[in-house]
Design an enzyme around this catalytic site. Structure first.
Site, PDB file in Angstrom:
ATOM      1  N   HIS A   1      16.923   3.649   7.004  1.00 54.87           N
ATOM      2  CA  HIS A   1      15.844   2.974   6.274  1.00 54.87           C
ATOM      3  C   HIS A   1      15.294   1.966   7.284  1.00 54.87           C
ATOM      4  O   HIS A   1      15.902   0.927   7.516  1.00 54.87           O
ATOM      5  CB  HIS A   1      16.373   2.276   5.017  1.00 54.87           C
ATOM      6  CG  HIS A   1      15.281   1.619   4.227  1.00 54.87           C
ATOM      7  ND1 HIS A   1      14.854   2.086   3.003  1.00 54.87           N
ATOM      8  CD2 HIS A   1      14.490   0.555   4.518  1.00 54.87           C
ATOM      9  CE1 HIS A   1      13.857   1.322   2.573  1.00 54.87           C
ATOM     10  NE2 HIS A   1      13.622   0.386   3.466  1.00 54.87           N
TER      11      HIS A   1
ATOM     12  N   ASP B   1      11.789  11.149  -1.099  1.00 59.02           N
ATOM     13  CA  ASP B   1      12.191   9.815  -1.548  1.00 59.02           C
ATOM     14  C   ASP B   1      11.865   9.623  -3.027  1.00 59.02           C
ATOM     15  O   ASP B   1      11.556   8.516  -3.467  1.00 59.02           O
ATOM     16  CB  ASP B   1      11.533   8.715  -0.691  1.00 59.02           C
ATOM     17  CG  ASP B   1      12.206   7.356  -0.883  1.00 59.02           C
ATOM     18  OD1 ASP B   1      13.297   7.304  -1.465  1.00 59.02           O
ATOM     19  OD2 ASP B   1      11.611   6.347  -0.453  1.00 59.02           O
TER      20      ASP B   1
ATOM     21  N   HIS C   1      11.391   8.317   5.561  1.00 55.31           N
ATOM     22  CA  HIS C   1      10.147   7.840   4.949  1.00 55.31           C
ATOM     23  C   HIS C   1       9.320   6.972   5.906  1.00 55.31           C
ATOM     24  O   HIS C   1       9.070   5.802   5.664  1.00 55.31           O
ATOM     25  CB  HIS C   1      10.378   7.130   3.619  1.00 55.31           C
ATOM     26  CG  HIS C   1      11.552   6.205   3.549  1.00 55.31           C
ATOM     27  ND1 HIS C   1      11.788   5.224   4.468  1.00 55.31           N
ATOM     28  CD2 HIS C   1      12.554   6.129   2.645  1.00 55.31           C
ATOM     29  CE1 HIS C   1      12.881   4.583   4.125  1.00 55.31           C
ATOM     30  NE2 HIS C   1      13.374   5.097   3.047  1.00 55.31           N
TER      31      HIS C   1
ATOM     32  N   HIS D   1      16.756  10.675  -4.271  1.00 53.37           N
ATOM     33  CA  HIS D   1      17.627   9.848  -5.128  1.00 53.37           C
ATOM     34  C   HIS D   1      17.834  10.575  -6.453  1.00 53.37           C
ATOM     35  O   HIS D   1      16.879  10.755  -7.211  1.00 53.37           O
ATOM     36  CB  HIS D   1      16.990   8.486  -5.397  1.00 53.37           C
ATOM     37  CG  HIS D   1      16.762   7.696  -4.154  1.00 53.37           C
ATOM     38  ND1 HIS D   1      17.696   6.829  -3.635  1.00 53.37           N
ATOM     39  CD2 HIS D   1      15.711   7.660  -3.292  1.00 53.37           C
ATOM     40  CE1 HIS D   1      17.236   6.286  -2.523  1.00 53.37           C
ATOM     41  NE2 HIS D   1      16.029   6.779  -2.283  1.00 53.37           N
TER      42      HIS D   1
ATOM     43  N   HIS E   1      15.303  13.855   1.571  1.00 50.98           N
ATOM     44  CA  HIS E   1      15.592  12.465   1.151  1.00 50.98           C
ATOM     45  C   HIS E   1      15.333  12.366  -0.346  1.00 50.98           C
ATOM     46  O   HIS E   1      14.194  12.367  -0.788  1.00 50.98           O
ATOM     47  CB  HIS E   1      14.693  11.469   1.902  1.00 50.98           C
ATOM     48  CG  HIS E   1      14.925  10.030   1.518  1.00 50.98           C
ATOM     49  ND1 HIS E   1      15.149   9.046   2.449  1.00 50.98           N
ATOM     50  CD2 HIS E   1      14.975   9.406   0.316  1.00 50.98           C
ATOM     51  CE1 HIS E   1      15.319   7.889   1.845  1.00 50.98           C
ATOM     52  NE2 HIS E   1      15.215   8.087   0.534  1.00 50.98           N
TER      53      HIS E   1
ATOM     54  N   LYS F   1      23.934   7.082   6.116  1.00 51.98           N
ATOM     55  CA  LYS F   1      22.690   6.349   5.864  1.00 51.98           C
ATOM     56  C   LYS F   1      22.836   4.875   6.201  1.00 51.98           C
ATOM     57  O   LYS F   1      23.749   4.204   5.714  1.00 51.98           O
ATOM     58  CB  LYS F   1      22.327   6.506   4.381  1.00 51.98           C
ATOM     59  CG  LYS F   1      21.131   5.689   3.934  1.00 51.98           C
ATOM     60  CD  LYS F   1      19.807   6.281   4.387  1.00 51.98           C
ATOM     61  CE  LYS F   1      18.649   5.359   4.074  1.00 51.98           C
ATOM     62  NZ  LYS F   1      17.629   5.954   3.241  1.00 51.98           N
TER      63      LYS F   1
HETATM   64  C1  NCD Z   1      14.667   3.699  -3.403  1.00 54.62           C
HETATM   65  C2  NCD Z   1      15.514   3.564  -4.661  1.00 54.62           C
HETATM   66  O1  NCD Z   1      14.968   3.234  -5.717  1.00 54.62           O
HETATM   67  O2  NCD Z   1      16.717   3.819  -4.603  1.00 54.62           O
HETATM   68  N1  NCD Z   1      13.401   3.057  -3.636  1.00 54.62           N
HETATM   69  C3  NCD Z   1      12.259   3.307  -2.977  1.00 54.62           C
HETATM   70  O3  NCD Z   1      11.282   2.619  -3.226  1.00 54.62           O
HETATM   71  N2  NCD Z   1      12.159   4.282  -2.107  1.00 54.62           N
HETATM   72  C4  NCD Z   1      15.401   3.138  -2.248  1.00 54.62           C
HETATM   73  C5  NCD Z   1      14.795   3.493  -0.913  1.00 54.62           C
HETATM   74  O4  NCD Z   1      14.860   4.649  -0.477  1.00 54.62           O
HETATM   75  O5  NCD Z   1      14.256   2.594  -0.265  1.00 54.62           O
HETATM   76 ZN    ZN Z   2      14.925   6.463  -0.643  1.00 53.91          ZN
END
Ligand code: NCD
Ligand code: ZN
Length: 345
Positions: A136, A247, A174, A15, A13, A99
């Site tokens: 999520h 995450d 998460h 970003h 996971h 997702k």
């Molecule tokens: C994530 C993001 O910033 O894209 N933020 C987070 O706090 N984890 C989005 C997410 O996975 O909830």
């Molecule tokens: Zn995330």
């Protein structure tokens, strides 16, 4: 000095964002990780297989020369997602998961799902073709306290969905609560959970004690200590249903340090050092490989990595930068609040 050799880990996971931010953060992942499940919450989101193919190309173009890294693409589920597009994206090998963001749950989730009934045709198709749904797991209604949103999601959305569609493979992403851990452990099939690095280390005090600490704010928000301990027990258990999803979610400092700061913690750069610390503290270094390198591929039906990485415990604390300069701006690195002695060598 002590060495721990494990198969090269994957991040289930992640970003990576896009543009300058993507270019600024990707090396922190590709240095240590072989693959990562890439979150689709861009603006606009990655909705179609064509969007995912284009995004994958931008990611691949940003990988530093010499690093071997494979982005595993996901689609952002909307109420208008076309089941045929999802199926052909999956059959071509591009799409590894879809997702589900409940609308409004987190960063860039406004095009997410409001009414799960509208997404049933896609979910039924995914169940049929064996494509996992990453969720999520938080409800978003204002009557539910933010610390209870995961438990409420399990009771009111996830469990009914899994009863309706038992063949659907679901990754609870998460996981942040004992409720989530217990729900996964009680399931007989088709359910697994990812756990972040930071939720193994911080509880909600990190965000709120001694002043508001925006760099410890993420979603799902860190919970009470008993929940953190349940996550630790799950992560070190070796139970194949639990694996690493960092995450890691970079936001530039001005978007974190303001009156309405973004959710997200940046851990890609020091995750393996943090995890070795946690697993050593738990007397479970022998379970780190299962959590970071074995359980995830098994769940996603992918081969484990043949390469290895070596973690070395040293006397001197490993120095990580407090911030990285991404080209999009400065991003603060997760501070575990203890010295890190395990380095990836
Ligand atoms: C994530 C993001 O910033 O894209 N933020 C987070 O706090 N984890 C989005 C997410 O996975 O909830
Ligand atoms: Zn995330």
């Amino acid at each position: 000095m002590q060495d721990l050799v494990i198969r090269r880990p994957d991040d289930w996971h992640l970003h990576l964002r896009d543009g300058d931010m993507l270019k600024g953060v990707i090396a922190d992942t590709s240095r240590h990780f072989a693959r990562a499940i890439i979150m689709p919450n861009l603006v606009p989101p990655v909705v179609t297989a064509a969007d995912a193919a284009a995004y994958r190309d931008r990611i691949v173009a940003a990988i530093p020369a010499g690093d071997r890294f494979e982005p595993l693409m996901t689609l952002y589920l909307t109420e208008g997602t076309d089941p045929d597009d999802v199926e052909s994206g999956h059959k071509s090998g591009l799409v590894k998961a879809v997702k589900l963001y409940p609308a409004g749950a987190t960063t860039n989730s406004n095009s997410g799902v409001r009414d799960i009934d509208k997404a049933m045709p896609v979910l039924e198709r995914m169940a049929k073709i064996g494509l996992p749904l990453c969720v999520h797991g938080e409800v978003t209604t204002s009557d539910v306290d933010i610390f209870d949103r995961e438990a409420a999601f399990i009771a009111t959305v996830l469990d009914p969905l899994r009863k309706r569609l038992p063949e659907l493979k679901v990754t609870m992403e998460h996981v942040t609560t004992k409720d989530g851990v217990d729900y996964i452990k009680a399931s007989k099939a088709n359910l697994a959970g990812s756990i972040t690095t930071h939720h193994l280390i911080i509880n909600r005090n990190a965000i709120l004690v001694g002043g508001i600490k925006p760099h410890y704010y993420c979603l799902p928000v860190a919970k009470r200590e008993n929940h953190r301990l349940a996550l630790r027990a799950a992560a070190i258990s070796g139970d194949a249903r639990f694996f690493l999803g960092t995450d890691s979610a970079p936001h530039v400092d001005p978007l974190k340090e303001c009156a309405c700061g973004c959710a997200g913690i940046y851990t890609s750069i020091n995750t393996m050092s943090c995890l070795a610390h946690v697993f050593e503290e738990e007397g479970a270094l022998d379970k780190l490989e299962a959590f970071a390198s074995l359980n995830g591929p098994a769940w996603y039906g992918l081969p484990v990595n043949e390469e290895t990485i070596t973690l070395r415990k040293q006397q001197e604390a490993v120095r990580y930068p407090a911030k990285i300069d991404t080209g999009a701006g400065l991003v603060t690195v997760f501070d575990p609040m203890f010295p890190l002695r395990w380095a990836v060598v």
